[in-house]
Every structure is written in C-alpha cells, then in structure tokens.
Design an enzyme around this catalytic site. Structure first.
Site, PDB file in Angstrom:
ATOM      1  N   ASP A   1       0.873  -1.169   0.000  1.00  0.00           N
ATOM      2  CA  ASP A   1       0.000   0.000   0.000  1.00  0.00           C
ATOM      3  C   ASP A   1       0.907   1.215   0.000  1.00  0.00           C
ATOM      4  O   ASP A   1       1.831   1.319   0.812  1.00  0.00           O
ATOM      5  CB  ASP A   1      -0.958   0.037   1.189  1.00  0.00           C
ATOM      6  CG  ASP A   1      -2.077   1.046   0.943  1.00  0.00           C
ATOM      7  OD1 ASP A   1      -2.851   0.838  -0.018  1.00  0.00           O
ATOM      8  OD2 ASP A   1      -2.164   2.052   1.671  1.00  0.00           O
ATOM      9  N   SER A   2       0.669   2.105  -0.936  1.00  0.00           N
ATOM     10  CA  SER A   2       1.606   3.197  -1.125  1.00  0.00           C
ATOM     11  C   SER A   2       0.884   4.468  -1.522  1.00  0.00           C
ATOM     12  O   SER A   2      -0.315   4.459  -1.788  1.00  0.00           O
ATOM     13  CB  SER A   2       2.626   2.799  -2.195  1.00  0.00           C
ATOM     14  OG  SER A   2       1.981   2.228  -3.320  1.00  0.00           O
TER      15      SER A   2
ATOM     16  N   PHE B   1       4.996   5.505 -13.211  1.00  0.00           N
ATOM     17  CA  PHE B   1       3.528   5.542 -13.294  1.00  0.00           C
ATOM     18  C   PHE B   1       3.000   6.549 -12.271  1.00  0.00           C
ATOM     19  O   PHE B   1       3.775   7.177 -11.547  1.00  0.00           O
ATOM     20  CB  PHE B   1       2.937   4.141 -13.050  1.00  0.00           C
ATOM     21  CG  PHE B   1       3.172   3.594 -11.661  1.00  0.00           C
ATOM     22  CD1 PHE B   1       4.387   3.014 -11.318  1.00  0.00           C
ATOM     23  CD2 PHE B   1       2.179   3.663 -10.688  1.00  0.00           C
ATOM     24  CE1 PHE B   1       4.605   2.512 -10.036  1.00  0.00           C
ATOM     25  CE2 PHE B   1       2.390   3.154  -9.397  1.00  0.00           C
ATOM     26  CZ  PHE B   1       3.611   2.581  -9.077  1.00  0.00           C
TER      27      PHE B   1
ATOM     28  N   TYR C   1       2.045   9.224  -9.856  1.00  0.00           N
ATOM     29  CA  TYR C   1       2.508  10.578  -9.572  1.00  0.00           C
ATOM     30  C   TYR C   1       3.991  10.793  -9.884  1.00  0.00           C
ATOM     31  O   TYR C   1       4.535  11.859  -9.583  1.00  0.00           O
ATOM     32  CB  TYR C   1       2.228  10.918  -8.089  1.00  0.00           C
ATOM     33  CG  TYR C   1       0.756  10.848  -7.737  1.00  0.00           C
ATOM     34  CD1 TYR C   1      -0.121  11.864  -8.140  1.00  0.00           C
ATOM     35  CD2 TYR C   1       0.227   9.776  -7.025  1.00  0.00           C
ATOM     36  CE1 TYR C   1      -1.474  11.797  -7.833  1.00  0.00           C
ATOM     37  CE2 TYR C   1      -1.124   9.700  -6.714  1.00  0.00           C
ATOM     38  CZ  TYR C   1      -1.973  10.715  -7.123  1.00  0.00           C
ATOM     39  OH  TYR C   1      -3.326  10.654  -6.824  1.00  0.00           O
TER      40      TYR C   1
ATOM     41  N   LYS D   1      15.174   4.159 -10.315  1.00  0.00           N
ATOM     42  CA  LYS D   1      14.031   4.400  -9.428  1.00  0.00           C
ATOM     43  C   LYS D   1      13.980   3.327  -8.343  1.00  0.00           C
ATOM     44  O   LYS D   1      13.814   3.639  -7.165  1.00  0.00           O
ATOM     45  CB  LYS D   1      12.716   4.438 -10.220  1.00  0.00           C
ATOM     46  CG  LYS D   1      11.510   4.735  -9.311  1.00  0.00           C
ATOM     47  CD  LYS D   1      10.155   4.614  -9.981  1.00  0.00           C
ATOM     48  CE  LYS D   1       9.057   4.584  -8.913  1.00  0.00           C
ATOM     49  NZ  LYS D   1       7.725   4.275  -9.436  1.00  0.00           N
TER      50      LYS D   1
ATOM     51  N   ARG E   1       9.247   1.934  -2.669  1.00  0.00           N
ATOM     52  CA  ARG E   1       8.919   0.534  -2.920  1.00  0.00           C
ATOM     53  C   ARG E   1      10.182  -0.324  -2.964  1.00  0.00           C
ATOM     54  O   ARG E   1      10.205  -1.433  -2.440  1.00  0.00           O
ATOM     55  CB  ARG E   1       8.127   0.403  -4.229  1.00  0.00           C
ATOM     56  CG  ARG E   1       7.678  -1.033  -4.548  1.00  0.00           C
ATOM     57  CD  ARG E   1       6.616  -1.091  -5.636  1.00  0.00           C
ATOM     58  NE  ARG E   1       5.439  -0.329  -5.225  1.00  0.00           N
ATOM     59  CZ  ARG E   1       5.169   0.913  -5.661  1.00  0.00           C
ATOM     60  NH1 ARG E   1       5.940   1.486  -6.561  1.00  0.00           N
ATOM     61  NH2 ARG E   1       4.114   1.560  -5.208  1.00  0.00           N
TER      62      ARG E   1
HETATM   63  P1  ITT Z   1      -3.357  -2.232  -5.503  1.00  0.00           P
HETATM   64  O1  ITT Z   1      -4.118  -1.725  -4.305  1.00  0.00           O
HETATM   65  O2  ITT Z   1      -4.123  -3.244  -6.283  1.00  0.00           O
HETATM   66  O3  ITT Z   1      -1.982  -2.687  -5.163  1.00  0.00           O
HETATM   67  P2  ITT Z   1      -3.420   0.543  -6.311  1.00  0.00           P
HETATM   68  O4  ITT Z   1      -2.855   1.269  -7.496  1.00  0.00           O
HETATM   69  O5  ITT Z   1      -4.851   0.780  -5.967  1.00  0.00           O
HETATM   70  O6  ITT Z   1      -3.142  -1.009  -6.541  1.00  0.00           O
HETATM   71  P3  ITT Z   1      -2.643   1.718  -3.776  1.00  0.00           P
HETATM   72  O7  ITT Z   1      -3.981   1.604  -3.164  1.00  0.00           O
HETATM   73  O8  ITT Z   1      -1.447   1.347  -2.945  1.00  0.00           O
HETATM   74  O9  ITT Z   1      -2.490   0.826  -5.084  1.00  0.00           O
HETATM   75  O10 ITT Z   1      -2.469   3.192  -4.311  1.00  0.00           O
HETATM   76  C1  ITT Z   1      -1.216   3.669  -4.542  1.00  0.00           C
HETATM   77  C2  ITT Z   1      -1.279   4.876  -5.475  1.00  0.00           C
HETATM   78  O11 ITT Z   1      -0.239   5.783  -5.087  1.00  0.00           O
HETATM   79  C3  ITT Z   1      -0.954   4.450  -6.888  1.00  0.00           C
HETATM   80  O12 ITT Z   1      -2.104   4.125  -7.625  1.00  0.00           O
HETATM   81  C4  ITT Z   1      -0.229   5.680  -7.414  1.00  0.00           C
HETATM   82  O13 ITT Z   1      -1.140   6.638  -7.805  1.00  0.00           O
HETATM   83  C5  ITT Z   1       0.495   6.203  -6.195  1.00  0.00           C
HETATM   84  N1  ITT Z   1       1.845   5.643  -6.161  1.00  0.00           N
HETATM   85  C6  ITT Z   1       2.303   4.652  -5.352  1.00  0.00           C
HETATM   86  N2  ITT Z   1       3.570   4.333  -5.649  1.00  0.00           N
HETATM   87  C7  ITT Z   1       3.935   5.150  -6.658  1.00  0.00           C
HETATM   88  C8  ITT Z   1       5.109   5.293  -7.405  1.00  0.00           C
HETATM   89  O14 ITT Z   1       6.159   4.500  -7.208  1.00  0.00           O
HETATM   90  N3  ITT Z   1       5.135   6.201  -8.358  1.00  0.00           N
HETATM   91  C9  ITT Z   1       4.069   6.985  -8.609  1.00  0.00           C
HETATM   92  N4  ITT Z   1       2.908   6.901  -7.967  1.00  0.00           N
HETATM   93  C10 ITT Z   1       2.837   5.997  -6.984  1.00  0.00           C
END
Ligand code: ITT
Length: 204
Positions: A72-73, A155, A157, A178, A184
């Site tokens: 979760d990120s 991808f 942001y 990266k 991550r």
């Molecule tokens: P899952 O829950 O299925 O893993 P998700 O895309 O919904 O996929 P999150 O709920 O963790 O994942 O949302 C994380 C969002 O934060 C992600 O969709 C991006 O918009 C942003 N994000 C996270 N890591 C990033 C990265 O390395 N570079 C750019 N944006 C990032």
C-alpha cells in the site's frame, strides 16, 4: 512443495517493479490474477500499514498455503496536509487519468515556494505467512512537488515527484535507478531479508 509468493495487487506497474526487486529470491512470484484469485478488497484501514495487511489477508484467506504480500503506497504532500496520502489511488476519482490528477495537484501547489513543496512517497509492504503471522515494513523517499510534469517512465505521480539530489523526477529515472532509491525498492528489499530468513528456515 515449493512455496510461492503471491502479490495481492491489481496494479501492473507495481508488479513490474516487484519482479525486478524480488526476482532473485528463487521463489515463484505471481500476481493475484496469475494465481487465479479475484477478490474485491475494501481498503478501509487508517494507515498504509493497515491497508497493506488488509490486502494481503484478503488473498491469504483464499490461498492458505502460500506466502501473500501486498503493497500500500501513496504520495504525501506536506503543504496539502499529507494529501492524497492513503487516498492516492482514489484522489479525484479512481478512473481519472494521472495526467489530470497530476495537473490538479500542480494547480493546488501553484505559487507555493520551493521550500514548502516537500513531499514523500510512502510504501508499506505486508507479508502474511501460512501460519497466519504477519510482517509489515514501511519505507519512504523524500522529494518535492515539481513545478511541472516531466518524464515518461514509472507511473502514477512519478512525473510530478522531483528528487533534488538527482535533479529530476522519478518519471525521468530508469526503472533500475528508481528501484534503487524508491519507497517501494527500499520496502521490498527490507521485506526480502525477512522472506530469506523464513525461506531458509524451512518454510518452502
Ligand atoms: P493495488 O491496491 O491493487 O496494489 P493501487 O494502485 O490501488 O493497486 P494503492 O492503493 O497502494 O495501489 O495506491 C497507490 C497509489 O499511489 C498508486 O495508484 C499511485 O497513484 C500512487 N503511487 C504509489 N507508488 C507510486 C510510485 O512508485 N510512483 C508513482 N505513484 C505511486
């Protein structure tokens, strides 16, 4: 039987980074789709850690003999009281393109001076083991909200996340670069050490 690691994510971009970083573990790594799991997960936790555990447990309930990981990120912008934070994927609408999401954030940051543009990417990775125990790690990368979008890699942001030490956004970095410094990359390498110990300890 050879243990498998299932990653509870539907985000193919994350999956690519995950494979690059955990590829050398000597264990099969599958996305939940590849493992044939299709569950609707409600991410209603109050923190990155809670949401990562919620995702991993949702898939572990189905695949009870595998190790299940989840990420979760998100992006925390200090000037916006840490928004979009845990709502990063949902910000301005789940189906809204990142060209639009990024331009909304750039608009909100218009006129904000450099020293107040501090931001970070956060990543929590949870691992649920077949015995029901869980491990969670959390890592960050510090940066600034850029003045304009730049770069085609990565991808989400990435085009607006500027890393001062490198003089570019994470979307202008190679995937290898990266991964070396990202939230991550750091979280997965920390988790890799936990996994190695467990796997060497006989959990295969
Ligand atoms: P899952 O829950 O299925 O893993 P998700 O895309 O919904 O996929 P999150 O709920 O963790 O994942 O949302 C994380 C969002 O934060 C992600 O969709 C991006 O918009 C942003 N994000 C996270 N890591 C990033 C990265 O390395 N570079 C750019 N944006 C990032």
């Amino acid at each position: 039987m050879m243990k498998r690691i299932i990653f509870a994510t539907g985000n193919e971009n994350k999956m690519k980074e995950i494979r690059m970083i955990l590829g050398d573990l000597g264990v099969e790594i599958l996305s939940m789709k590849e493992a044939g799991v299709d569950v609707d997960i409600v991410e209603d936790g109050a923190s990155f850690e809670e949401n990562a555990e919620i995702k991993a447990r949702a898939v572990a309930r189905v695949l009870t003999s595998d190790i299940v990981l989840a990420d979760d990120s998100g992006l925390e912008i200090d000037y916006l009281d840490k928004a979009p934070g845990i709502y990063s994927a949902r910000f301005a609408g789940e189906d809204t393109s990142y060209v639009i999401k990024n331009s909304i954030l750039l608009d909100r940051m218009e006129g904000v001076p450099e020293e107040e543009r501090t931001a970070r990417f956060v990543c929590a990775v949870a691992a649920v083991f077949p015995d029901g125990t869980v491990d969670v790690v959390r890592k960050t990368i510090e940066g600034r909200v850029a003045y304009e979008s730049a770069g085609e890699n990565g991808f989400g942001y990435d085009p607006i996340f500027y890393v001062p030490e490198y003089g570019c956004t994470t979307a202008q970095m190679s995937p290898e670069q990266k991964n070396e410094l990202s939230h991550r990359g750091k979280a997965l390498r920390a988790m890799r050490d936990v996994l190695k110990e467990k796997l060497d300890g006989g959990l295969r």
